[in-house]
Motif scaffolding. Structure first.
Motif, PDB file in Angstrom:
ATOM      1  N   PRO B  16       0.834  -1.212   0.000  1.00  0.00           N
ATOM      2  CA  PRO B  16       0.000   0.000   0.000  1.00  0.00           C
ATOM      3  C   PRO B  16       0.870   1.264   0.000  1.00  0.00           C
ATOM      4  O   PRO B  16       1.900   1.321   0.683  1.00  0.00           O
ATOM      5  N   THR B  17       0.465   2.250  -0.785  1.00  0.00           N
ATOM      6  CA  THR B  17       1.225   3.501  -0.927  1.00  0.00           C
ATOM      7  C   THR B  17       1.548   4.111   0.428  1.00  0.00           C
ATOM      8  O   THR B  17       2.670   4.574   0.666  1.00  0.00           O
ATOM      9  N   GLU B  18       0.575   4.121   1.318  1.00  0.00           N
ATOM     10  CA  GLU B  18       0.782   4.749   2.616  1.00  0.00           C
ATOM     11  C   GLU B  18       1.929   4.063   3.369  1.00  0.00           C
ATOM     12  O   GLU B  18       2.793   4.727   3.958  1.00  0.00           O
ATOM     13  N   GLN B  19       1.913   2.725   3.326  1.00  0.00           N
ATOM     14  CA  GLN B  19       2.980   1.976   4.009  1.00  0.00           C
ATOM     15  C   GLN B  19       4.339   2.276   3.377  1.00  0.00           C
ATOM     16  O   GLN B  19       5.336   2.500   4.081  1.00  0.00           O
ATOM     17  N   ASP B  21       5.218   4.917   1.686  1.00  0.00           N
ATOM     18  CA  ASP B  21       5.631   6.300   1.974  1.00  0.00           C
ATOM     19  C   ASP B  21       6.215   6.413   3.378  1.00  0.00           C
ATOM     20  O   ASP B  21       7.188   7.139   3.602  1.00  0.00           O
ATOM     21  N   LYS B  22       5.612   5.692   4.301  1.00  0.00           N
ATOM     22  CA  LYS B  22       6.082   5.755   5.681  1.00  0.00           C
ATOM     23  C   LYS B  22       7.505   5.179   5.800  1.00  0.00           C
ATOM     24  O   LYS B  22       8.378   5.767   6.435  1.00  0.00           O
TER      25      LYS B  22
END
Lengths: 96, 96, 96, 96, 96, 96, 96, 96, 96, 96
Positions: B16-19, B21-22
């Motif tokens: 997932p993009t959010e993961q 990015d983090k």
């Protein structure tokens, strides 16, 4: 513009010592001239080998070709080139 | 003591993009801390890739292992290490 | 300044067709924009493959990185870059 | 019909200079003739190497074989061939 | 114009049997049509593998690309192409 | 029983022309004899190389070894063998 | 006719244990049947691996393909085949 | 009898942390038992990697296979084995 | 204790025939002695090559080294060794 | 600080025996000196080869380079270096 250049020297094992010494001396002088001009920015020995890792700073690909192909050891080396650029996480202003 | 470290990031394409990015943000922060401490001396992007070429300055092999294995992207990278030392033709005093 | 860029597309075989089609359409549009700007000078299919051979014309390594890493298919491709320059035997004035 | 041809020259390091110079001169002349005929459409040096990347335009596989195997440096080169064709995203009419 | 094409099938091991069977049936039908048209001149199994060695007879590189990229198994195969031509020692008139 | 045999000729670059010509002539004669006997079923040049792709039809592995190891160029070639058999999708009756 | 077959098992790490056990049991039974028939003449484990080295005795390439492709683990293995024949220095009468 | 064993751990990036931690703890315990028994004579981390270099002391090949294949991380590792013996220049009496 | 040993002979192409014949004769005699002693259990030619696949039965790694390094062709061969042990599915009592 | 060093000796096959013997004797003496000093901690022969696996204990990368590049056989060896450090599961206090 920076390039990583890895060089591995493969001198023929039957090259006369005198000839080898002469090429190496010319190579050293050529290398140190380029280093002093800032064209050959870093030069490290890979420990346990007859290889180096270098960082060149050339105007463009054509100048890189000129710098590298004029190395006295050029006919006796395996050479690998990688074009480099600034990394978005780098904090150094003078390193690209 | 210097080491060349080449890293190629291979994030799973279904992360997932959010993961992603983090992890990348944590990586950037970790990398910049090490750069400011002088442990991560150079960091360059290899042009046209998701790879970097880095020069680490570690006390010894054990510290290199600590620095590299704690990279947030460590589980997602192919990493290649070469121990470096001063090259006899180098003219820079501060480069080994 | 020219670079040869070889790209091999490796889409996950379980990517939904709609998603794949969308990425490919964005890629095509992005590619054609760069071609019209003269940044992506040549684009050929390697026959019998999902690979291409391309010639990019970029200001420098940094621009090459920007052009290539923004490819919509970038996360799904194996990419190989070679910096090019004028060959001493070339007869074309506009080809370096 | 286009082909990408990559050539790396590996002259024996003990070949007499005169002989090497003669072969290279013949190679240059042969290469420039083919370029002027449109058979050898592009010729680039790979920066930092004794390699080139070329695009040949041949009638068919047989003509490619004839063009390449008659290179004066043919016995001294590693050669890699890839058949090319028009890429569906290409915008150039004259490039296939 | 002849091309040697080597194909190795790598179906995902979790693909449902029904789906795999359907793709294989379509592949077989597609292959046999091309064989009957003379486009796919030879098709052999490499013993002890899920690979084949094939000889295609295509008008040009573009047709080869069309024939190969439309294989139903194309997204699941590693494919290697070699352009062929008549060998000067060949005695067969119908084999180039 | 069929075998695919790929051969790449690597003659020493310092072999006298007369000696090389003699070996090549003997090779040609040997090859054409085997072709006429039906033992060497196909022989193609790989375009842009000093390699061939061949299909041998031998009684068994032992005969293949005899046919290949007696090639006059055998000491100067890199040779790769793949055992072949009928492909379940083949439509040719005479091709296995 | 003998063939050396090297097999490396690469079961998906997320395959349920029960399913894996079942495939392995079927494989064992299949293997022991072929060994008792004399078709699978030798079977050794490569120490420190999930690989084996085997010697098959098949009528011809086609039978080898049948024996190998019906292995229950076939979809999960990397397989390498070498055709063997009697060595001129062998002293064993029953070993070819 | 000594063997060099190189192991590179490739845990699936989506394995739950708890499961990974459990396997690693079992691996550590198993490894330390073998070390205390003298079966696993040396164990070093390769700096900058998730790999180790180990020296095993086993009765024979069969015991090596038993020791290595029972590693809890065995299904998740690439493993390379080299049989070792005393070097004629070695001065250590206890090192073979 | 069994080992698979693969050997590929690479005699210098300029070795005088008489010298080559002498080495080969000594090799044959040495090999047949070891076979009769049961040390060199199997010896097969890889069809279409100057390679063999062998199974050695040695007391331990040290004896394997002694047997192999004393081969008259040892300086002219590429050699690959794999330690073997009994496979759990093997049905032969005398094959480990 | 430990390093694994793998060395494969590739003496030219036409080196006079006397010269080879002299280099090997010097190598042995040099190696045994370093072993007695504790710099060359382990030295094993890889069974069935002209290779060794060694563990060096050097102050830093620079000393490793000095130790290895002064090997009398250095010009005739392929050498591979891996920096080592203590493994978190190691139970030996004297092994890092």
């Amino acid at each position: 513009m920076l390039f990583q250049v890895e060089m591995t020297v493969k001198l023929p094992t039957d090259m006369p010592t005198e000839q080898a010494d002469k090429i190496k001396a010319t190579e050293k002088s050529y290398s140190q001239d380029l280093q002093r001009q800032g064209k050959w920015r870093h030069l490290w020995r890979v420990a346990g080998s007859y290889s180096n890792v270098s960082i060149f700073d050339a105007e463009d690909n054509a100048e890189l070709q000129e710098l590298v192909s004029n190395l006295p050891l050029f006919p006796y080396m395996e050479i690998n080139v990688k074009p480099l650029c600034r990394h978005p996480s780098s904090v150094r202003e003078d390193d690209s």
